[in-house]
Write a protein that holds these residues in place. Structure first.
Motif, PDB file in Angstrom:
ATOM      1  N   ASP A  62      -1.846 -10.345  -5.857  1.00 21.70           N
ATOM      2  CA  ASP A  62      -0.571  -9.963  -6.480  1.00 21.70           C
ATOM      3  C   ASP A  62       0.608 -10.656  -5.822  1.00 21.70           C
ATOM      4  O   ASP A  62       1.455 -11.247  -6.489  1.00 21.70           O
ATOM      5  CB  ASP A  62      -0.375  -8.437  -6.385  1.00 21.70           C
ATOM      6  CG  ASP A  62      -1.246  -7.694  -7.390  1.00 21.70           C
ATOM      7  OD1 ASP A  62      -1.762  -8.340  -8.319  1.00 21.70           O
ATOM      8  OD2 ASP A  62      -1.420  -6.477  -7.227  1.00 21.70           O
ATOM      9  N   ILE A  63       0.645 -10.590  -4.497  1.00 20.24           N
ATOM     10  CA  ILE A  63       1.823 -11.124  -3.807  1.00 20.24           C
ATOM     11  C   ILE A  63       1.857 -12.651  -3.948  1.00 20.24           C
ATOM     12  O   ILE A  63       2.920 -13.249  -4.116  1.00 20.24           O
ATOM     13  CB  ILE A  63       1.851 -10.650  -2.334  1.00 20.24           C
ATOM     14  CG1 ILE A  63       3.274 -10.515  -1.831  1.00 20.24           C
ATOM     15  CG2 ILE A  63       1.120 -11.552  -1.399  1.00 20.24           C
ATOM     16  CD1 ILE A  63       3.833  -9.185  -1.903  1.00 20.24           C
ATOM     17  N   VAL A  98       0.839  -1.207   0.000  1.00 15.60           N
ATOM     18  CA  VAL A  98       0.000   0.000   0.000  1.00 15.60           C
ATOM     19  C   VAL A  98       0.872   1.255   0.000  1.00 15.60           C
ATOM     20  O   VAL A  98       0.619   2.213  -0.733  1.00 15.60           O
ATOM     21  CB  VAL A  98      -0.917  -0.016   1.248  1.00 15.60           C
ATOM     22  CG1 VAL A  98      -1.522   1.343   1.502  1.00 15.60           C
ATOM     23  CG2 VAL A  98      -2.000  -1.059   1.095  1.00 15.60           C
ATOM     24  N   GLY A  99       1.919   1.220   0.837  1.00 14.35           N
ATOM     25  CA  GLY A  99       2.764   2.405   0.968  1.00 14.35           C
ATOM     26  C   GLY A  99       3.447   2.734  -0.346  1.00 14.35           C
ATOM     27  O   GLY A  99       3.450   3.887  -0.799  1.00 14.35           O
ATOM     28  N   SER A 153      -3.474  -0.275   8.867  1.00 16.92           N
ATOM     29  CA  SER A 153      -4.815  -0.782   9.213  1.00 16.92           C
ATOM     30  C   SER A 153      -5.939   0.016   8.548  1.00 16.92           C
ATOM     31  O   SER A 153      -7.072  -0.442   8.490  1.00 16.92           O
ATOM     32  CB  SER A 153      -4.992  -0.799  10.732  1.00 16.92           C
ATOM     33  OG  SER A 153      -4.586   0.440  11.267  1.00 16.92           O
ATOM     34  N   ASP A 154      -5.636   1.210   8.025  1.00 14.86           N
ATOM     35  CA  ASP A 154      -6.658   1.964   7.288  1.00 14.86           C
ATOM     36  C   ASP A 154      -6.873   1.410   5.883  1.00 14.86           C
ATOM     37  O   ASP A 154      -7.737   1.901   5.156  1.00 14.86           O
ATOM     38  CB  ASP A 154      -6.242   3.444   7.127  1.00 14.86           C
ATOM     39  CG  ASP A 154      -6.141   4.163   8.465  1.00 14.86           C
ATOM     40  OD1 ASP A 154      -6.748   3.686   9.447  1.00 14.86           O
ATOM     41  OD2 ASP A 154      -5.447   5.199   8.526  1.00 14.86           O
ATOM     42  N   ARG A 169      -7.505  -3.166   0.688  1.00 17.34           N
ATOM     43  CA  ARG A 169      -6.531  -3.555  -0.341  1.00 17.34           C
ATOM     44  C   ARG A 169      -6.057  -5.008  -0.184  1.00 17.34           C
ATOM     45  O   ARG A 169      -5.308  -5.525  -1.006  1.00 17.34           O
ATOM     46  CB  ARG A 169      -5.322  -2.611  -0.281  1.00 17.34           C
ATOM     47  CG  ARG A 169      -5.674  -1.201  -0.653  1.00 17.34           C
ATOM     48  CD  ARG A 169      -5.931  -1.057  -2.137  1.00 17.34           C
ATOM     49  NE  ARG A 169      -4.691  -0.903  -2.871  1.00 17.34           N
ATOM     50  CZ  ARG A 169      -4.473  -1.421  -4.096  1.00 17.34           C
ATOM     51  NH1 ARG A 169      -5.400  -2.119  -4.693  1.00 17.34           N
ATOM     52  NH2 ARG A 169      -3.321  -1.234  -4.713  1.00 17.34           N
ATOM     53  N   GLN A 170      -6.523  -5.637   0.919  1.00 16.71           N
ATOM     54  CA  GLN A 170      -6.072  -6.996   1.230  1.00 16.71           C
ATOM     55  C   GLN A 170      -6.318  -7.999   0.071  1.00 16.71           C
ATOM     56  O   GLN A 170      -5.382  -8.719  -0.297  1.00 16.71           O
ATOM     57  CB  GLN A 170      -6.794  -7.482   2.491  1.00 16.71           C
ATOM     58  CG  GLN A 170      -6.226  -8.724   3.117  1.00 16.71           C
ATOM     59  CD  GLN A 170      -5.220  -8.405   4.217  1.00 16.71           C
ATOM     60  OE1 GLN A 170      -5.353  -7.407   4.893  1.00 16.71           O
ATOM     61  NE2 GLN A 170      -4.226  -9.238   4.366  1.00 16.71           N
ATOM     62  N   PRO A 171      -7.508  -8.047  -0.522  1.00 21.79           N
ATOM     63  CA  PRO A 171      -7.726  -9.047  -1.583  1.00 21.79           C
ATOM     64  C   PRO A 171      -6.756  -8.872  -2.768  1.00 21.79           C
ATOM     65  O   PRO A 171      -6.167  -9.844  -3.241  1.00 21.79           O
ATOM     66  CB  PRO A 171      -9.183  -8.801  -2.020  1.00 21.79           C
ATOM     67  CG  PRO A 171      -9.822  -8.116  -0.854  1.00 21.79           C
ATOM     68  CD  PRO A 171      -8.747  -7.307  -0.201  1.00 21.79           C
ATOM     69  N   GLN A 172      -6.577  -7.636  -3.208  1.00 19.99           N
ATOM     70  CA  GLN A 172      -5.664  -7.402  -4.340  1.00 19.99           C
ATOM     71  C   GLN A 172      -4.222  -7.696  -3.943  1.00 19.99           C
ATOM     72  O   GLN A 172      -3.437  -8.238  -4.730  1.00 19.99           O
ATOM     73  CB  GLN A 172      -5.802  -5.947  -4.821  1.00 19.99           C
ATOM     74  CG  GLN A 172      -5.114  -5.668  -6.143  1.00 19.99           C
ATOM     75  CD  GLN A 172      -5.651  -6.520  -7.293  1.00 19.99           C
ATOM     76  OE1 GLN A 172      -6.860  -6.605  -7.474  1.00 19.99           O
ATOM     77  NE2 GLN A 172      -4.759  -7.176  -8.030  1.00 19.99           N
TER      78      GLN A 172
END
Ligand SMILES: NC(=O)c1ccc[n+]([C@@H]2O[C@H](COP(=O)([O-])OP(=O)(O)OC[C@H]3O[C@@H](n4cnc5c(N)ncnc54)[C@H](OP(=O)(O)O)[C@@H]3O)[C@@H](O)[C@H]2O)c1
Length: 287
Positions: free
Chosen positions: A237-238, A82-83, A225-226, A230-233
């Protein structure tokens, strides 16, 4: 231990210490969890606990060993993803500079940035870490910040075309040096400032912040945690990058709950390469 909530709860006096953990279900009265299932939770510093299932997530140990869900497939991996991608917004050909580059977050940032076609420069605190970054993580340049006279001079050498994205894990002199070399409209991703976490007096300010004005920089702090959406994507990807052998990771494993304080303090002296883990009993899942 400072009473401020960030991405981790502050420790509470008289209470067990909390932290991310994976473990195996050894007994269950709930249909949703079976003996032998692996789960991810936030109970941390204890060998066993009883749970009603709240806050526990079942993990898939076939994708990677269970402890990877504390590192590359877990909170640090999502932080890097995310960062870098959402906040740093790197473009192919950009120069990305990463501090604490051989750590859990930093090592993922470096490799994701390479996958996105960037030139990647990492700073780390030992020659072994520098070697790993160059030979395994595949960064374009890395240096041991403890051995250099001037971080600013070092960055001039390794980032001859300036820095487009600085992924900040350390703060202090690293931030000042990066500011000197940021390109016009560069992005500084404020992920962490570990060099200042244990300060007991106010640290001196960033002396050259004025450069952010002239260079039209964006400095953005974020808390992982905000970004649960984005967890599913992130997993997609990872998971694919791991399956294709395009991303790797390291772990530093300390055995025994009695050594957990030592492991924790080791984060502040750079004892870890990759994710710092404490193994509590049971048979290890070796990579
Ligand atoms: N914003 C969020 O939501 C979020 C989430 C997770 C983590 N974080 C932050 O991201 C950063 C990295 O976290 P991580 O879990 O991946 O830790 P890590 O990088 O695996 O471990 C910490 C590393 O920081 C370096 N370090 C420690 N003290 C330092 C100092 N005084 N100056 C320079 N480097 C120092 C050490 O590496 P060297 O040997 O290279 O010095 C150490 O190995 C931390 O700042 C953490 O707080 C933020």
């Amino acid at each position: 231990m400072i009473d401020q909530q960030t991405y981790a709860e502050p420790f509470q006096r008289g209470q067990p210490l909390e932290g991310g953990c994976v473990g195996e279900v050894v007994e269950s009265n709930r249909g949703t969890f079976r003996v032998g299932d692996y789960v991810l939770g936030r109970k941390g510093w204890r060998e066993y606990y009883v749970s009603d299932g709240a806050g526990l997530t079942k993990i898939d140990p076939t994708l990677a060993p269970p402890q990877a869900y504390l590192g590359i497939l877990g909170m640090p991996g999502l932080t890097a993803y995310v960062g870098l991608l959402d906040i740093g917004r790197p473009e192919a050909g950009n120069t990305v500079f990463v501090s604490a580059a051989a750590g859990a977050v930093g090592s993922a940032v470096c490799q994701i940035a390479k996958l996105k076609g960037c030139r990647v420069v990492g700073s780390a605190g030992s020659s072994a870490k520098v070697r790993w970054l160059q030979e395994v993580a595949g960064v374009d340049a890395a240096f041991d910040y403890k051995k250099v006279g001037s971080l600013t001079a070092e960055l001039k050498e390794y980032c001859p075309h300036g820095i487009d994205v600085y992924f900040e894990n350390v703060g202090g002199t690293h931030l000042e040096a990066a500011l000197e070399h940021m390109n016009l409209r560069g992005r500084i991703v404020l992920c962490g400032m570990i060099s200042q976490y244990n300060d007991t007096t106010a640290s001196s300010g960033v002396r050259n912040l004025r450069l952010a004005v002239r260079k039209r920089l964006t400095l953005t702090g974020f808390i992982v945690s905000d970004h649960a959406d984005r967890q599913p994507q992130f997993y997609a990807d990872i998971g694919a990058w791991i399956a294709d052998g395009k991303i790797t990771w390291q772990e530093t494993i300390i055995d025994g709950i009695e050594n957990a304080p030592k492991a924790f303090l080791g984060l502040f002296t750079g004892e870890n390469t990759g994710k710092m883990l404490v193994r509590l009993g049971g048979e290890p899942s070796v990579r």
